[in-house]
Design an enzyme around this catalytic site. Structure first.
Site, PDB file in Angstrom:
ATOM      1  N   CYS A 130       0.830  -1.199   0.000  1.00 21.33           N
ATOM      2  CA  CYS A 130       0.000   0.000   0.000  1.00 21.33           C
ATOM      3  C   CYS A 130       0.868   1.255   0.000  1.00 21.33           C
ATOM      4  O   CYS A 130       1.461   1.601   1.020  1.00 21.33           O
ATOM      5  CB  CYS A 130      -0.899  -0.042   1.244  1.00 21.33           C
ATOM      6  SG  CYS A 130      -1.796   1.481   1.552  1.00 21.33           S
ATOM      7  N   CYS A 133       0.035   3.891   2.550  1.00 23.92           N
ATOM      8  CA  CYS A 133       0.388   3.541   3.935  1.00 23.92           C
ATOM      9  C   CYS A 133       1.892   3.640   4.149  1.00 23.92           C
ATOM     10  O   CYS A 133       2.363   4.226   5.112  1.00 23.92           O
ATOM     11  CB  CYS A 133      -0.051   2.107   4.246  1.00 23.92           C
ATOM     12  SG  CYS A 133      -1.746   1.740   3.748  1.00 23.92           S
ATOM     13  N   ASP A 134       2.663   3.029   3.252  1.00 26.86           N
ATOM     14  CA  ASP A 134       4.077   2.802   3.521  1.00 26.86           C
ATOM     15  C   ASP A 134       5.028   3.651   2.675  1.00 26.86           C
ATOM     16  O   ASP A 134       6.236   3.633   2.912  1.00 26.86           O
ATOM     17  CB  ASP A 134       4.401   1.312   3.327  1.00 26.86           C
ATOM     18  CG  ASP A 134       3.637   0.443   4.326  1.00 26.86           C
ATOM     19  OD1 ASP A 134       3.263   0.968   5.392  1.00 26.86           O
ATOM     20  OD2 ASP A 134       3.403  -0.751   4.053  1.00 26.86           O
TER      21      ASP A 134
HETATM   22  P1  FAD Z   1     -10.660  -6.656   6.336  1.00 32.28           P
HETATM   23  O1  FAD Z   1      -9.719  -5.968   7.235  1.00 32.28           O
HETATM   24  O2  FAD Z   1     -10.132  -7.420   5.183  1.00 32.28           O
HETATM   25  O3  FAD Z   1     -11.551  -7.630   7.248  1.00 32.28           O
HETATM   26  C1  FAD Z   1     -12.385  -8.600   6.676  1.00 32.28           C
HETATM   27  C2  FAD Z   1     -13.019  -9.446   7.761  1.00 32.28           C
HETATM   28  O4  FAD Z   1     -13.929 -10.380   7.170  1.00 32.28           O
HETATM   29  C3  FAD Z   1     -12.054 -10.316   8.567  1.00 32.28           C
HETATM   30  O5  FAD Z   1     -12.513 -10.396   9.892  1.00 32.28           O
HETATM   31  C4  FAD Z   1     -12.141 -11.660   7.866  1.00 32.28           C
HETATM   32  O6  FAD Z   1     -11.761 -12.744   8.697  1.00 32.28           O
HETATM   33  C5  FAD Z   1     -13.620 -11.695   7.586  1.00 32.28           C
HETATM   34  N1  FAD Z   1     -14.079 -12.610   6.531  1.00 32.28           N
HETATM   35  C6  FAD Z   1     -13.675 -12.716   5.233  1.00 32.28           C
HETATM   36  N2  FAD Z   1     -14.392 -13.648   4.585  1.00 32.28           N
HETATM   37  C7  FAD Z   1     -15.278 -14.149   5.492  1.00 32.28           C
HETATM   38  C8  FAD Z   1     -16.320 -15.124   5.441  1.00 32.28           C
HETATM   39  N3  FAD Z   1     -16.609 -15.791   4.308  1.00 32.28           N
HETATM   40  N4  FAD Z   1     -17.021 -15.383   6.568  1.00 32.28           N
HETATM   41  C9  FAD Z   1     -16.754 -14.704   7.733  1.00 32.28           C
HETATM   42  N5  FAD Z   1     -15.811 -13.763   7.840  1.00 32.28           N
HETATM   43  C10 FAD Z   1     -15.079 -13.493   6.727  1.00 32.28           C
HETATM   44  N6  FAD Z   1      -4.717   0.674   5.771  1.00 32.28           N
HETATM   45  C11 FAD Z   1      -4.450   1.846   6.378  1.00 32.28           C
HETATM   46  O7  FAD Z   1      -5.333   2.703   6.483  1.00 32.28           O
HETATM   47  N7  FAD Z   1      -3.206   2.092   6.891  1.00 32.28           N
HETATM   48  C12 FAD Z   1      -2.184   1.179   6.837  1.00 32.28           C
HETATM   49  O8  FAD Z   1      -1.068   1.450   7.307  1.00 32.28           O
HETATM   50  C13 FAD Z   1      -2.454  -0.082   6.208  1.00 32.28           C
HETATM   51  N8  FAD Z   1      -1.476  -1.006   6.085  1.00 32.28           N
HETATM   52  C14 FAD Z   1      -1.787  -2.226   5.554  1.00 32.28           C
HETATM   53  C15 FAD Z   1      -0.796  -3.202   5.539  1.00 32.28           C
HETATM   54  C16 FAD Z   1      -1.066  -4.462   5.049  1.00 32.28           C
HETATM   55  C17 FAD Z   1       0.011  -5.518   5.067  1.00 32.28           C
HETATM   56  C18 FAD Z   1      -2.378  -4.748   4.544  1.00 32.28           C
HETATM   57  C19 FAD Z   1      -2.703  -6.130   4.019  1.00 32.28           C
HETATM   58  C20 FAD Z   1      -3.362  -3.770   4.535  1.00 32.28           C
HETATM   59  C21 FAD Z   1      -3.078  -2.490   5.040  1.00 32.28           C
HETATM   60  N9  FAD Z   1      -4.043  -1.487   5.054  1.00 32.28           N
HETATM   61  C22 FAD Z   1      -3.760  -0.293   5.679  1.00 32.28           C
HETATM   62  C23 FAD Z   1      -5.395  -1.682   4.482  1.00 32.28           C
HETATM   63  C24 FAD Z   1      -6.425  -1.962   5.575  1.00 32.28           C
HETATM   64  O9  FAD Z   1      -5.932  -3.009   6.396  1.00 32.28           O
HETATM   65  C25 FAD Z   1      -7.764  -2.334   4.951  1.00 32.28           C
HETATM   66  O10 FAD Z   1      -8.214  -1.278   4.129  1.00 32.28           O
HETATM   67  C26 FAD Z   1      -8.832  -2.592   6.017  1.00 32.28           C
HETATM   68  O11 FAD Z   1      -8.424  -3.596   6.914  1.00 32.28           O
HETATM   69  C27 FAD Z   1     -10.159  -2.990   5.376  1.00 32.28           C
HETATM   70  O12 FAD Z   1     -11.082  -3.287   6.378  1.00 32.28           O
HETATM   71  P2  FAD Z   1     -12.331  -4.232   6.124  1.00 32.28           P
HETATM   72  O13 FAD Z   1     -13.015  -4.325   7.447  1.00 32.28           O
HETATM   73  O14 FAD Z   1     -13.087  -3.763   4.955  1.00 32.28           O
HETATM   74  O15 FAD Z   1     -11.725  -5.663   5.693  1.00 32.28           O
END
Ligand code: FAD
Length: 302
Positions: A130, A133-134
């Site tokens: 990202c 982010c980084d």
């Molecule tokens: P997610 O965080 O992907 O959560 C999805 C959830 O759904 C999880 O609990 C998962 O287990 C669950 N799930 C999935 N499929 C199913 C299913 N079939 N049944 C039940 N549960 C399920 N963003 C920033 O703002 N700043 C940063 O510094 C940053 N750094 C990052 C670094 C890395 C390595 C990564 C991978 C991402 C980073 N991001 C950062 C992005 C950020 O993490 C995401 O935008 C954010 O987490 C999205 O949130 P979300 O709740 O939509 O999804």
């Protein structure tokens, strides 16, 4: 049945749960892994109002906040299908079925990986996904961006303004990004583009120190010395379990309106799993709270 059932326990799902519970309605959250992608994140420096934190620390705070309300947390359970009858039914892989008047889908997304030696090992130690982010961590340094689609080229343009030098590596014989982005990219003095190149290894000692790619025309290996590798070969929304239910974009993201409502009445969605652009923690949280208020609005009209 639940009034609001949230599928996914990342920032979008957690935020949706807090907003729903604060309305005093029956709220549940089912997640395969509470915390989602944030659990895999080392440093976070763009979660506004918190100068610096770490993923697991932010997840612990999120969980504490959710647990301070009357929310049924069903962790370590994967949803396998959604069906709309009189109520909305979520079937879990364990065989159980949960019923709710409204559902908020917040199952997030995952970055496509290169699957080469060194990528996992140096994740967070030079391997990044990202640029928002980084990027600032690599100020003045040499980095590579892998992938010549729109996101790769956007990342390279973005990074070129921060880092010393960017090498963009594309597997194909041409970039796939929009022409306007390519023109911008080629106008930058500190960017080199390498096409027809297969990244075969990320090298390092305790952090990244280089990258090896194979020139696909000659078969010869080349080594680049650099401190960061941004992998930009695609983001996959976790919507495989929803095929044939809610309307998806061509990228597999759930289409939502300004209230987080999907094509199916009573079913809302938020965060990285949706068509809402820019996949970030703060955006996922905002969208989660919005979808929750959308679901509440829907409920009081029933
Ligand atoms: P997610 O965080 O992907 O959560 C999805 C959830 O759904 C999880 O609990 C998962 O287990 C669950 N799930 C999935 N499929 C199913 C299913 N079939 N049944 C039940 N549960 C399920 N963003 C920033 O703002 N700043 C940063 O510094 C940053 N750094 C990052 C670094 C890395 C390595 C990564 C991978 C991402 C980073 N991001 C950062 C992005 C950020 O993490 C995401 O935008 C954010 O987490 C999205 O949130 P979300 O709740 O939509 O999804």
């Amino acid at each position: 049945p639940f009034d609001v059932l949230i599928v996914g326990g990342g920032p979008a799902g957690a935020s949706a749960a807090i907003y729903a519970a604060r309305k005093g309605i029956r709220t549940g959250i089912v997640a395969e892994r509470f915390g989602g992608q944030v659990m895999d994140t080392l440093g976070i420096e763009n979660f506004v109002s918190v100068k610096e934190t770490e993923g697991p620390k932010l997840v612990a705070a999120l969980e504490e906040h959710v647990r301070s309300y009357d929310v049924d947390i069903i962790n370590l359970q994967r949803a396998e299908s959604l069906k709309r009858d009189e109520l909305i039914e979520i079937k879990l892989e364990s065989g159980a079925t949960l019923k709710s008047k409204t559902v908020i889908i917040a199952t997030g997304a995952r970055w496509k990986e290169l699957n080469v030696p060194g990528e996992r090992e140096y994740r967070g130690k030079g391997v990044a996904y990202c640029p928002h982010c980084d990027g600032p961590l690599f100020k003045g340094k040499n980095v590579a961006v892998i992938g010549g689609g729109n996101s790769g080229v956007e990342a390279a343009i973005d990074l070129a303004g921060i880092v010393g030098h960017v090498t963009l590596i594309e597997y194909d014989t041409k970039l796939r990004a929009d022409a306007v982005l390519q023109n911008k990219l080629f106008s930058l003095p500190n960017v080199t583009v390498v096409i027809n190149a297969q990244t075969t290894e990320v090298t390092g000692a305790d952090k990244v120190n280089g990258l090896i790619y194979k020139d696909r025309a000659t078969g010869l290996d080349h080594k680049l010395e650099l401190e960061g590798v941004f992998v930009q070969i695609g983001l996959l929304p976790n919507t495989d379990w929803l095929k044939g239910t809610v309307e998806l974009s061509k990228f597999g993201e759930i289409k939502v309106d300004s209230h987080g409502q999907t094509s199916l009445p009573g079913v809302f969605a938020a965060g990285d799993v949706t068509t809402v652009p820019y996949k970030q923690i703060i955006i996922a949280m905002g969208e989660g709270s919005k979808a929750s208020l959308g679901a509440f609005d829907y409920l009081i009209r029933q």
